[in-house]
Design a protein around this motif. Structure first.
Motif, PDB file in Angstrom:
ATOM      1  N   SER A  79      50.369  39.774   9.238  1.00 38.49           N
ATOM      2  CA  SER A  79      51.455  38.831   9.466  1.00 38.49           C
ATOM      3  C   SER A  79      50.932  37.408   9.385  1.00 38.49           C
ATOM      4  O   SER A  79      49.742  37.158   9.505  1.00 38.49           O
ATOM      5  CB  SER A  79      52.065  39.070  10.856  1.00 38.49           C
ATOM      6  OG  SER A  79      52.489  40.403  10.991  1.00 38.49           O
ATOM      7  N   THR A 119      47.269  48.264  19.340  1.00 34.57           N
ATOM      8  CA  THR A 119      48.285  47.211  19.391  1.00 34.57           C
ATOM      9  C   THR A 119      49.536  47.634  18.650  1.00 34.57           C
ATOM     10  O   THR A 119      50.661  47.438  19.126  1.00 34.57           O
ATOM     11  CB  THR A 119      47.726  45.912  18.789  1.00 34.57           C
ATOM     12  OG1 THR A 119      46.534  45.543  19.484  1.00 34.57           O
ATOM     13  CG2 THR A 119      48.741  44.793  18.894  1.00 34.57           C
ATOM     14  N   GLU A 120      49.356  48.233  17.484  1.00 29.30           N
ATOM     15  CA  GLU A 120      50.508  48.672  16.700  1.00 29.30           C
ATOM     16  C   GLU A 120      51.301  49.750  17.445  1.00 29.30           C
ATOM     17  O   GLU A 120      52.535  49.725  17.469  1.00 29.30           O
ATOM     18  CB  GLU A 120      50.042  49.199  15.344  1.00 29.30           C
ATOM     19  CG  GLU A 120      51.184  49.542  14.403  1.00 29.30           C
ATOM     20  CD  GLU A 120      50.684  49.946  13.031  1.00 29.30           C
ATOM     21  OE1 GLU A 120      51.318  49.555  12.038  1.00 29.30           O
ATOM     22  OE2 GLU A 120      49.665  50.656  12.958  1.00 29.30           O
ATOM     23  N   ASN A 139      53.571  48.374  20.178  1.00 31.25           N
ATOM     24  CA  ASN A 139      54.730  47.568  19.791  1.00 31.25           C
ATOM     25  C   ASN A 139      56.050  48.220  20.169  1.00 31.25           C
ATOM     26  O   ASN A 139      57.020  47.533  20.509  1.00 31.25           O
ATOM     27  CB  ASN A 139      54.712  47.303  18.282  1.00 31.25           C
ATOM     28  CG  ASN A 139      53.683  46.266  17.886  1.00 31.25           C
ATOM     29  OD1 ASN A 139      53.292  45.432  18.693  1.00 31.25           O
ATOM     30  ND2 ASN A 139      53.231  46.319  16.646  1.00 31.25           N
ATOM     31  N   HIS A 162      57.563  47.109  23.574  1.00 34.00           N
ATOM     32  CA  HIS A 162      58.135  45.769  23.747  1.00 34.00           C
ATOM     33  C   HIS A 162      57.558  45.000  24.935  1.00 34.00           C
ATOM     34  O   HIS A 162      58.299  44.423  25.741  1.00 34.00           O
ATOM     35  CB  HIS A 162      59.657  45.862  23.870  1.00 34.00           C
ATOM     36  CG  HIS A 162      60.309  46.561  22.714  1.00 34.00           C
ATOM     37  ND1 HIS A 162      60.363  46.016  21.446  1.00 34.00           N
ATOM     38  CD2 HIS A 162      60.908  47.779  22.625  1.00 34.00           C
ATOM     39  CE1 HIS A 162      60.977  46.859  20.630  1.00 34.00           C
ATOM     40  NE2 HIS A 162      61.310  47.937  21.317  1.00 34.00           N
ATOM     41  N   TYR A 163      56.242  44.987  25.025  1.00 38.01           N
ATOM     42  CA  TYR A 163      55.612  44.108  26.011  1.00 38.01           C
ATOM     43  C   TYR A 163      55.822  42.656  25.594  1.00 38.01           C
ATOM     44  O   TYR A 163      56.028  42.355  24.416  1.00 38.01           O
ATOM     45  CB  TYR A 163      54.123  44.426  26.132  1.00 38.01           C
ATOM     46  CG  TYR A 163      53.845  45.691  26.911  1.00 38.01           C
ATOM     47  CD1 TYR A 163      53.710  45.666  28.291  1.00 38.01           C
ATOM     48  CD2 TYR A 163      53.740  46.921  26.265  1.00 38.01           C
ATOM     49  CE1 TYR A 163      53.463  46.825  29.015  1.00 38.01           C
ATOM     50  CE2 TYR A 163      53.498  48.091  26.975  1.00 38.01           C
ATOM     51  CZ  TYR A 163      53.362  48.036  28.352  1.00 38.01           C
ATOM     52  OH  TYR A 163      53.131  49.183  29.061  1.00 38.01           O
ATOM     53  N   ASN A 199      48.762  42.541  14.408  1.00 37.63           N
ATOM     54  CA  ASN A 199      49.494  43.795  14.555  1.00 37.63           C
ATOM     55  C   ASN A 199      50.583  43.733  15.614  1.00 37.63           C
ATOM     56  O   ASN A 199      51.074  44.763  16.064  1.00 37.63           O
ATOM     57  CB  ASN A 199      48.509  44.922  14.880  1.00 37.63           C
ATOM     58  CG  ASN A 199      47.707  45.333  13.669  1.00 37.63           C
ATOM     59  OD1 ASN A 199      48.148  46.143  12.865  1.00 37.63           O
ATOM     60  ND2 ASN A 199      46.525  44.749  13.513  1.00 37.63           N
ATOM     61  N   THR A 200      50.952  42.528  16.021  1.00 40.06           N
ATOM     62  CA  THR A 200      52.037  42.378  16.984  1.00 40.06           C
ATOM     63  C   THR A 200      52.789  41.093  16.700  1.00 40.06           C
ATOM     64  O   THR A 200      52.257  40.181  16.055  1.00 40.06           O
ATOM     65  CB  THR A 200      51.505  42.358  18.431  1.00 40.06           C
ATOM     66  OG1 THR A 200      52.610  42.320  19.345  1.00 40.06           O
ATOM     67  CG2 THR A 200      50.615  41.143  18.684  1.00 40.06           C
ATOM     68  N   ASN A 201      54.014  41.019  17.173  1.00 40.15           N
ATOM     69  CA  ASN A 201      54.814  39.814  17.007  1.00 40.15           C
ATOM     70  C   ASN A 201      54.951  39.028  18.306  1.00 40.15           C
ATOM     71  O   ASN A 201      55.725  38.074  18.368  1.00 40.15           O
ATOM     72  CB  ASN A 201      56.215  40.183  16.486  1.00 40.15           C
ATOM     73  CG  ASN A 201      56.167  40.702  15.066  1.00 40.15           C
ATOM     74  OD1 ASN A 201      55.414  40.198  14.246  1.00 40.15           O
ATOM     75  ND2 ASN A 201      56.966  41.720  14.780  1.00 40.15           N
ATOM     76  N   VAL A 202      54.219  39.430  19.340  1.00 35.39           N
ATOM     77  CA  VAL A 202      54.285  38.712  20.612  1.00 35.39           C
ATOM     78  C   VAL A 202      53.007  37.905  20.802  1.00 35.39           C
ATOM     79  O   VAL A 202      51.995  38.162  20.146  1.00 35.39           O
ATOM     80  CB  VAL A 202      54.489  39.685  21.796  1.00 35.39           C
ATOM     81  CG1 VAL A 202      55.787  40.457  21.637  1.00 35.39           C
ATOM     82  CG2 VAL A 202      53.307  40.632  21.950  1.00 35.39           C
TER      83      VAL A 202
END
Length: 466
Positions: free
Chosen positions: A78, A174-175, A178, A181-182, A223-226
């Motif tokens: 990402s 990490t993936e 996901n 939803h942390y 590997n995360t969006n947070v």
């Protein structure tokens, strides 16, 4: 400060990544053609009088290229912007979260689902952390992830802390997380336990390898969006100078999108002493934390270590701390500590909840999870464990604990457990809402500005490429 914004594959040279290094310069324009002008971000601060204000900072962005390799080449990476790696005010408002002025530290075998459920019943706004989960546990238990990662939606805002020293497993863990939803992923670089920092070769031992930590944080962030963050100590063994701490912060933030560090204000000793002694023997050096605020104005720092009441939390915030993390005091004295967080720290109206109401709600939760994992696990003793300090220093507390110990031998529901034990607690205690503010050292940080070490002199090329 670094942010990954793109990639291109170069033959035989692994991944070439472009990062952004932020330089604070009020009113400056963006120099990089790769991103639109960087907007000012808002940062809550506490004035000396305890009033909440907002501070604004402007930045100029300068791009630098940093090549390195990591093991998950086939994965789509990402792209990140500054706001992607920090909880923006709009995002927190949309989710009804207040900033992490107060958080409960991740504690092995303590901050499990049961404790976090109780903590959220007492405080709506405290940020909660899971126990540390090894990346390998998540990867190898992917058929049983609910046991390790599931939690009730009421626990938001909640941060998952992971540990490990294998980049591929950190990426996979990490993936896998996901789906749960942390609100943030935190990487453990502070645990001094012999099982973790010794045989495990991660935790606080990773502070000796900031380049790896930077790579690990990039893998986690990819590997995360947070947002992602690091929890660390101020040093390890003889590597305990302020400049060495700054080198660690600078390298990790330059080699990854990490913008938030939780700083335990003691160094760690890896000579075989217990984790408990590592929380007691090394001296606290709060001046290191406050010097980081001065020397890294574009990063966020949360202070941890030796802070045991909301009075001391507010003292740290008045001195300029971005956030405060409290550990065992939040577990050992949950009513006296968490009960004041929403009002004394966040300025929110009191919920008026009593311990009787909280226990009625906890009973519903407890009876719904008993035996869920099979083999009678969790059992009544495990579910009731966080409750044993709920009546600390109150009349009937000793009798309540003795009755609880007896009830653990035969009670099979939380309802029967409460029926047998709560007769020890007077109605006046059960039905009283939280009142007053417990004592604490208002002068805990009074002289910290006089103790600040000399400003950090970054050796940029050496720090980034070492």
């Amino acid at each position: 400060m670094g942010f990954f914004i793109g990639k291109n594959k170069r033959k035989n040279k692994g991944w070439q990544r472009t990062y952004l290094r932020e330089v604070r310069r009020p009113g400056a324009r963006t120099l990089s053609s790769q991103l639109p002008p960087c907007q000012a971000f808002q940062q809550p601060t506490i004035t000396k009088e305890g009033q909440t204000q907002k501070a604004y900072s402007s930045h100029v962005i300068v791009s630098i290229n940093i090549p390195y390799n990591y093991s998950t080449k086939a994965r789509t990476i990402s792209s990140y912007t500054p706001n992607a790696q920090i909880h923006t005010e709009d995002e927190m408002v949309a989710r009804r979260y207040l900033p992490p002025l107060f958080s409960v530290a991740p504690m092995m075998e303590w901050t499990d689902n049961h404790y976090r459920t109780l903590a959220r019943l007492i405080s709506k706004h405290a940020w909660l952390y899971t126990e540390m989960l090894a990346a390998e546990t998540i990867v190898y238990q992917k058929g049983n992830l609910d046991r390790f990662l599931a939690y009730s939606p009421e626990q938001h805002p909640i941060v998952l802390q992971i540990g490990g020293n294998n980049l591929e497993n950190l990426a996979k863990a990490t993936e896998l997380a996901n789906a749960y939803h942390y609100d943030e992923i935190n990487f453990n670089c502070g645990c001094p336990s012999p099982k973790v920092a010794g045989h495990g070769c991660f935790g606080v031992r990773l502070m000796l390898d900031p380049k790896f930590v930077g790579e690990a944080m990039s893998v986690i962030a990819a590997n995360t969006n947070v947002p992602v963050s690091v929890k660390c100590r101020i040093g390890v063994d003889d590597h305990d100078s302020y400049n060495e701490l700054c080198d660690f912060i600078y390298k990790v933030s330059s080699l990854s999108p990490t913008r938030h560090f939780i700083i335990h204000s003691r160094k760690a000793l890896l000579n075989g002493i217990s984790p408990a002694d590592n929380r007691r023997i090394p001296p606290l050096k709060y001046e290191y934390y406050y010097a980081l605020l001065r020397d890294f104005p574009d990063l966020k720092f949360t202070i941890n270590g030796g802070i045991n009441s909301v009075v001391e939390v507010n003292a740290a915030l008045r001195e300029g701390a971005h956030g405060v993390m409290v550990g065992r005091a939040a577990y050992n004295f949950p009513w006296q500590t968490l009960g004041h967080v929403d009002t004394a720290i966040y300025g929110q109206p009191s919920s008026g909840l009593t311990r009787r109401v909280i226990l009625e709600r906890y009973q519903e939760y407890g009876d719904s999870v008993l035996g869920r994992n099979g083999n009678n696990r969790p059992n009544v003793r495990e579910v009731a464990k966080p409750l044993l300090n709920l009546f600390y220093s109150e009349p009937g507390n000793s009798l309540w604990k003795r009755k609880a110990d007896s009830a653990f031998q035969h009670c099979t529901t939380m309802k029967s457990f409460f029926e047998e034990t709560l007769v020890a607690i007077p109605d006046s205690v059960l039905d009283s809402p939280i009142e007053g503010v417990p004592s604490g050292r208002e002068d805990l940080f009074a002289n910290v500005q006089d103790l600040l070490p000399s400003p950090y002199d970054v050796r940029e090329q050496e720090a980034v490429y070492a």
